[in-house]
Every structure is written in C-alpha cells, then in structure tokens.
Design an enzyme around this catalytic site. Structure first.
Site, PDB file in Angstrom:
ATOM      1  N   ARG A 143       0.856  -1.188   0.000  1.00 18.28           N
ATOM      2  CA  ARG A 143       0.000   0.000   0.000  1.00 18.28           C
ATOM      3  C   ARG A 143       0.891   1.236   0.000  1.00 18.28           C
ATOM      4  NH1 ARG A 143      -3.306  -2.586  -1.727  1.00 18.28           N
ATOM      5  NH2 ARG A 143      -5.428  -3.032  -1.056  1.00 18.28           N
ATOM      6  N   GLU A 179       2.993  12.072  -7.809  1.00 12.79           N
ATOM      7  CA  GLU A 179       3.598  13.174  -8.554  1.00 12.79           C
ATOM      8  C   GLU A 179       5.079  13.348  -8.231  1.00 12.79           C
ATOM      9  OE1 GLU A 179       4.013  16.306 -11.153  1.00 12.79           O
ATOM     10  OE2 GLU A 179       2.179  15.114 -10.890  1.00 12.79           O
ATOM     11  N   HIS A 225      -0.423   0.453 -10.137  1.00 11.79           N
ATOM     12  CA  HIS A 225      -1.156  -0.507  -9.302  1.00 11.79           C
ATOM     13  C   HIS A 225      -1.529  -1.768 -10.095  1.00 11.79           C
ATOM     14  CE1 HIS A 225      -4.241  -0.976  -5.781  1.00 11.79           C
ATOM     15  NE2 HIS A 225      -3.219  -1.811  -5.703  1.00 11.79           N
TER      16      HIS A 225
END
Length: 391
Positions: free
Chosen positions: A231, A259, A272
């Site tokens: 995560r 970013e 992801h």
C-alpha cells in the site's frame, strides 16, 4: 431473493457463481443486501441500511469504512491469498529490474529506430550504461510473511538469494508455507541492517502508515533497493526521495504512482498492477462470492476483517430457524438471549459463539419457527447490534 450491488467491474466468471434464481446483481440497485467491491472508495458513499455485508475482491480494505460498518453490524470480508501469486510475480519482476535497468535500456533501444544497419553497433557501444548487479547471492529482507510475503520469500530462495523474514504476527498457516531456508529476523532493525533489497508486505492501518520512514531508512545498508507492492501509505515518499538523493537508496520500485515520485529517475512507478491478471481477478471474485453466499444463506463468517470467524457446519434447520446475532462483546449477552428463547419455550438445537475485539457473533439453531415478537425482544437487549433470521 438477495440483492448484490457491485461497485467495480467484477469478474463475470465470479459473478456467475451467484445462482440467478436467488440473486439479483447490478451496479445500481435499491436496498442491496450486500456490496461487492474492488478498489472503489466507500468512505464517502451513503451505504444503505439494508446492507448486511461488504466483500472486497482483494486483500486490502482501506477503501472501506470498517469502524462505521462494524458499529452497524455489517460484516466486511476480504480475499487473502486469492491474488497472491499475481502480486508475487510482479514483485519478483520488480526485484530484477530494480537491479538491471531493463526499462531504461528498452526505452533507449527504441530511440535507435531510423539508424538502419548501424543499430547493432550502436547498441553494443551503448549497452554499458545499463549495467546492474545480479540478485543471486544477495540478501532480500521481506517485511510481512502473509500469503504474498511468504511466496516472495520462497521464490527468492529459488533464485539463489539469501532471505530474511520479519513478521511478529505470522500465522500458523503462513509459517507452514514458508521455506526452511528463510531466516527469521529477531527484529526489524536486524533485517534492515543486513538486506541488499527490502520488500514490504503488510496491511496499511493507522499503526503502519508511514512504516518506512527516515528513522528506518537510516537502519538500512547504503545502496539498498526498496520495493513496495503493498500500500502506498506505508512509505513516506519524501524520506525515500531524500535517501535517494544522499545515495542511501539506490532504487525504489512502487506500485503506487505519485507526482513527486514520478519526477525521480531512480524511482520506478507502476499503475497498481499487482493483481491485474485475469487469473487473480477470477480468484478474488470466486472467493468473495463464496464468502458472501455462505454468510447470506447460512450465516457463516470466513475471512472477515472486523468480525470473528464463526460457522455452523450443519445446514439451516429444515423445520426450524437459524438466528444470526451480532452484539457488543460484554458479559451476559448469551445468557440474556437464551433466556428469551427459553421463556418462549423455544429449544436450542445448536449454538456457536465467537468474539473479536469489541464485537461478538452468535449462530443459534432452534427447533421452532421464530416469530417477529421474539426477534423484537432480542433486539431490545442492550448491546445487541443486529439480529437476522434464516429459514
């Protein structure tokens, strides 16, 4: 008929496991009994009062408002291990290209287009800028030895790496699945100080957010390569970037684009992709559907993140009823429930009671039909959260 609301595109093969005569499934549906979700954010969603369960077709549940649902008696399921192989394969790929900059080499080679017969010589002359070390003989530190972490550790052993694992909460099943060649780290500091590569495989909670930070990076070897396919919030990005700048971290590969990370040439961000295989999507859907069906049809709970594991192996009584009761985990709840049943001359055929943290769950089979007045009396007990009758 049970109503299931889907919040994401769910594997059609998985949804096909719902019997069409007994289930209605749609992305927009009134008064759903359960919600089936992948990555959709439910924190701002107005979840209907009719919802009894939420099933996440995946392992992470940080997109689900678990405390609020627990207070309402809504059982939240996940599917641990269903996508483990897909994530493991991507982690191993990341392990390799964190060492060998094949992504940069491939992009550079594409830039040779238009040079015709000169390309082979140009390639030979330019390849030296893409040198990187082999992983064989290097040390991999695996933080978290659940389904994915254990598979990563075992595969790395097969690739000739030395592997150190750290997980103070390792389950018995995970321990059995782990190769005997994996060394146990006595502490996180011990693992971080020895590892050439570090990969993290723990859930993101309030306690683990920012788990890899400046203090823990300081424990690592100079030139370490860091991987995060768990995560995004587990890593303090600013601390990692500072460590890259100082030379402490040689490369960072993450499945969570950001970013500030995208601007750094020593960071590889993927969109992801961990569970983005058709096999993983099918497996997660199969498991999520099976768990929802078992809960809705039988009252059983397996792989819940907020309620205890609880199941009645016998089928729902043909001539009686099954009561599924969630309550606060305080004394004398079972006694009050059984007293109401006894006063109504209702005989209990079988009963299971389990608890987890602040909640408890009961499955009670009775030999009589239960009418609404009995259910109302049980609901009136202080500390009762939900009462559901099956049969």
């Amino acid at each position: 008929m049970y109503k299931i609301q889907t919040l994401n595109k769910i594997s059609p093969d998985g949804l096909a496991k719902f019997p069409r005569d007994d289930y209605e499934i749609a992305s927009e549906i009134l008064n759903p009994d359960a919600v089936l979700v992948r990555s959709a954010d439910m924190h701002t969603m107005d979840i209907p009062a009719t919802v009894k369960a939420v099933a996440r077709a995946g392992a992470g549940t940080n997109n689900i408002p678990i405390p609020e649902l627990t207070d309402r008696g809504v059982v939240v399921f996940n599917t641990p291990g269903a996508n483990a192989n897909a994530v493991k394969e991507l982690v191993i790929a990341a392990l390799l290209f964190s060492s060998r900059p094949v992504h940069k080499a491939a992009a550079w080679a594409k830039g040779l287009a238009g040079n015709g017969d000169a390309i082979p010589d140009m390639a030979e002359k330019g390849k030296s800028q893409f040198v990187g070390p082999e992983i064989k003989g290097k040390t991999l530190g695996v933080i978290g030895l659940g389904a994915i972490g254990a598979m990563v550790a075992n595969t790395a052993i097969g690739l000739g790496m030395e592997v150190i694992g750290y997980d103070p909460y390792i389950s018995v099943d995970a321990a059995w699945s782990l190769s005997r060649a994996v060394h146990k780290a006595e502490s996180l500091e011990s693992l971080l100080s020895k590892a050439d590569y570090v990969t993290i495989h723990i859930p993101q909670t309030n306690d683990t957010k920012g788990y890899i930070n400046a203090d823990r990076i300081a424990m690592m070897k100079k030139g370490v390569r860091l991987l995060n396919f768990a995560r995004g919030g587990l890593i303090v990005n600013a601390d990692v970037l500072a460590a890259i700048e100082s030379g402490k971290i040689e490369a960072f590969v993450t499945d969570f684009a950001d970013e500030e990370l995208l601007k750094n040439e020593k960071v590889i961000c993927l969109p992801h992709l961990g569970a983005s295989t058709p096999e993983a999507e099918d497996n997660c859907a199969f498991m999520a559907v099976a768990q929802l069906r078992d809960f809705l049809e039988n009252g059983n709970i397996t792989n819940s993140v907020n309620f205890p594991k609880c199941r009645m192996d016998e089928p729902v009584p043909a001539n009686g009823s099954r009561l599924c009761i969630a309550n606060k985990n305080v004394p004398n709840m079972v006694g009050q429930i059984t007293t109401i049943l006894a006063d109504a001359k209702i005989n209990i055929a079988a009963m299971v009671n389990q608890n987890r943290a602040n909640v408890a769950y009961n499955i009670i089979d009775v030999e009589n039909e239960i009418d609404d007045s009995i259910i109302s009396k049980i609901k009136g007990i202080e500390g009762i959260i939900t009462v559901r009758k099956i049969g």
